[in-house]
Write a protein that holds these residues in place. Structure first.
Motif, PDB file in Angstrom:
ATOM      1  N   VAL A  17      26.598  39.052  33.950  1.00  0.00           N
ATOM      2  CA  VAL A  17      27.217  39.042  35.272  1.00  0.00           C
ATOM      3  C   VAL A  17      28.588  39.695  35.231  1.00  0.00           C
ATOM      4  N   VAL A  18      29.389  39.342  34.241  1.00  0.00           N
ATOM      5  CA  VAL A  18      30.763  39.844  34.167  1.00  0.00           C
ATOM      6  C   VAL A  18      30.803  41.344  33.891  1.00  0.00           C
ATOM      7  N   PHE A  19      29.887  41.861  33.072  1.00  0.00           N
ATOM      8  CA  PHE A  19      29.961  43.270  32.691  1.00  0.00           C
ATOM      9  C   PHE A  19      28.983  44.179  33.431  1.00  0.00           C
ATOM     10  N   LEU A  20      27.794  43.701  33.739  1.00  0.00           N
ATOM     11  CA  LEU A  20      26.791  44.573  34.343  1.00  0.00           C
ATOM     12  C   LEU A  20      26.902  44.662  35.857  1.00  0.00           C
ATOM     13  N   VAL A  21      27.184  43.558  36.519  1.00  0.00           N
ATOM     14  CA  VAL A  21      27.286  43.576  37.982  1.00  0.00           C
ATOM     15  C   VAL A  21      28.372  44.533  38.462  1.00  0.00           C
ATOM     16  N   PRO A  22      29.578  44.534  37.886  1.00  0.00           N
ATOM     17  CA  PRO A  22      30.572  45.522  38.335  1.00  0.00           C
ATOM     18  C   PRO A  22      30.146  46.973  38.104  1.00  0.00           C
ATOM     19  N   VAL A  23      29.369  47.227  37.060  1.00  0.00           N
ATOM     20  CA  VAL A  23      28.872  48.590  36.828  1.00  0.00           C
ATOM     21  C   VAL A  23      27.958  49.009  37.966  1.00  0.00           C
ATOM     22  N   ILE A  24      27.051  48.141  38.341  1.00  0.00           N
ATOM     23  CA  ILE A  24      26.122  48.439  39.437  1.00  0.00           C
ATOM     24  C   ILE A  24      26.881  48.598  40.741  1.00  0.00           C
ATOM     25  N   LEU A  25      27.815  47.679  41.015  1.00  0.00           N
ATOM     26  CA  LEU A  25      28.578  47.760  42.260  1.00  0.00           C
ATOM     27  C   LEU A  25      29.461  49.002  42.313  1.00  0.00           C
ATOM     28  N   ALA A  26      30.087  49.362  41.184  1.00  0.00           N
ATOM     29  CA  ALA A  26      30.918  50.573  41.152  1.00  0.00           C
ATOM     30  C   ALA A  26      30.066  51.811  41.384  1.00  0.00           C
ATOM     31  N   TYR A  27      28.887  51.839  40.806  1.00  0.00           N
ATOM     32  CA  TYR A  27      27.984  52.976  41.031  1.00  0.00           C
ATOM     33  C   TYR A  27      27.612  53.076  42.508  1.00  0.00           C
ATOM     34  N   LEU A  28      27.223  51.963  43.099  1.00  0.00           N
ATOM     35  CA  LEU A  28      26.847  51.975  44.521  1.00  0.00           C
ATOM     36  C   LEU A  28      28.037  52.373  45.394  1.00  0.00           C
ATOM     37  N   TYR A  44      35.752  51.312  36.891  1.00  0.00           N
ATOM     38  CA  TYR A  44      35.084  50.081  36.487  1.00  0.00           C
ATOM     39  C   TYR A  44      36.034  48.880  36.596  1.00  0.00           C
ATOM     40  N   TRP A  45      37.255  49.022  36.091  1.00  0.00           N
ATOM     41  CA  TRP A  45      38.196  47.897  36.085  1.00  0.00           C
ATOM     42  C   TRP A  45      38.655  47.536  37.491  1.00  0.00           C
ATOM     43  N   GLN A  46      38.750  48.507  38.388  1.00  0.00           N
ATOM     44  CA  GLN A  46      39.055  48.190  39.785  1.00  0.00           C
ATOM     45  C   GLN A  46      37.914  47.385  40.399  1.00  0.00           C
ATOM     46  N   MET A  47      36.671  47.732  40.072  1.00  0.00           N
ATOM     47  CA  MET A  47      35.530  46.984  40.593  1.00  0.00           C
ATOM     48  C   MET A  47      35.470  45.589  39.990  1.00  0.00           C
ATOM     49  N   VAL A  48      35.834  45.430  38.721  1.00  0.00           N
ATOM     50  CA  VAL A  48      35.868  44.093  38.114  1.00  0.00           C
ATOM     51  C   VAL A  48      36.852  43.213  38.874  1.00  0.00           C
ATOM     52  N   ARG A  49      38.050  43.739  39.140  1.00  0.00           N
ATOM     53  CA  ARG A  49      39.048  42.961  39.888  1.00  0.00           C
ATOM     54  C   ARG A  49      38.561  42.652  41.298  1.00  0.00           C
ATOM     55  N   LEU A  50      37.943  43.633  41.959  1.00  0.00           N
ATOM     56  CA  LEU A  50      37.410  43.411  43.302  1.00  0.00           C
ATOM     57  C   LEU A  50      36.298  42.365  43.287  1.00  0.00           C
ATOM     58  N   PHE A  51      35.420  42.448  42.289  1.00  0.00           N
ATOM     59  CA  PHE A  51      34.330  41.482  42.142  1.00  0.00           C
ATOM     60  C   PHE A  51      34.878  40.067  41.937  1.00  0.00           C
ATOM     61  N   LEU A  52      35.898  39.927  41.097  1.00  0.00           N
ATOM     62  CA  LEU A  52      36.500  38.612  40.867  1.00  0.00           C
ATOM     63  C   LEU A  52      37.159  38.072  42.131  1.00  0.00           C
ATOM     64  N   VAL A  54      36.388  38.837  45.319  1.00  0.00           N
ATOM     65  CA  VAL A  54      35.360  38.500  46.312  1.00  0.00           C
ATOM     66  C   VAL A  54      34.629  37.224  45.928  1.00  0.00           C
ATOM     67  N   THR A  55      34.255  37.076  44.652  1.00  0.00           N
ATOM     68  CA  THR A  55      33.545  35.858  44.258  1.00  0.00           C
ATOM     69  C   THR A  55      34.434  34.625  44.357  1.00  0.00           C
ATOM     70  N   SER A  56      35.732  34.780  44.104  1.00  0.00           N
ATOM     71  CA  SER A  56      36.607  33.613  44.230  1.00  0.00           C
ATOM     72  C   SER A  56      36.826  33.246  45.694  1.00  0.00           C
ATOM     73  N   PHE A  57      36.889  34.226  46.576  1.00  0.00           N
ATOM     74  CA  PHE A  57      37.078  33.939  48.004  1.00  0.00           C
ATOM     75  C   PHE A  57      35.815  33.390  48.660  1.00  0.00           C
ATOM     76  N   THR A  58      34.646  33.740  48.146  1.00  0.00           N
ATOM     77  CA  THR A  58      33.393  33.327  48.775  1.00  0.00           C
ATOM     78  C   THR A  58      32.722  32.155  48.069  1.00  0.00           C
ATOM     79  N   GLY A  59      33.385  31.557  47.122  1.00  0.00           N
ATOM     80  CA  GLY A  59      32.814  30.379  46.477  1.00  0.00           C
ATOM     81  C   GLY A  59      32.173  30.655  45.136  1.00  0.00           C
ATOM     82  N   GLY A  60      32.254  31.859  44.638  1.00  0.00           N
ATOM     83  CA  GLY A  60      31.754  32.166  43.309  1.00  0.00           C
ATOM     84  C   GLY A  60      30.277  32.467  43.261  1.00  0.00           C
TER      85      GLY A  60
END
Length: 84
Positions: A17-28, A44-52, A54-60
């Motif tokens: 989840v931590v490494f693969l999901v941001p790769v997919i989201l950054a690609y999209l 990639y690192w901008q998407m990791v921060r964005l992913f963190l 969004v998941t913290s604001f929406t309940g994880g």
């Protein structure tokens, strides 16, 4: 031994989840957003921060684990009763 296997599965899932999901989201993002909305591509690192964020604001990220051995239909049958 079962607890050790379960812990290993949880750790592997967390790493995926931590490494693969941001790769997919950054690609999209990079294949869609710049072309459609004219926004900048992101790294990639901008998407990791964005992913963190969004998941913290929406309940994880939520993962449901069935530890009882019952199927979903068995839960629904007990809750609602038989279908007529």
């Amino acid at each position: 031994m079962r607890d050790k296997a379960r812990l290993t599965a949880i750790i592997v899932a967390a790493v995926v989840v931590v490494f693969l999901v941001p790769v997919i989201l950054a690609y999209l993002w990079n294949t869609t957003m710049p072309e459609v909305f004219g926004v900048a591509r992101i790294t990639y690192w901008q998407m990791v921060r964005l992913f963190l964020l969004v998941t913290s604001f929406t309940g994880g990220v939520s993962v449901a684990v069935n530890t009882t051995g019952r199927t979903r239909s068995e839960y629904e049958f007990r809750r609602k009763g038989p279908r007529h």
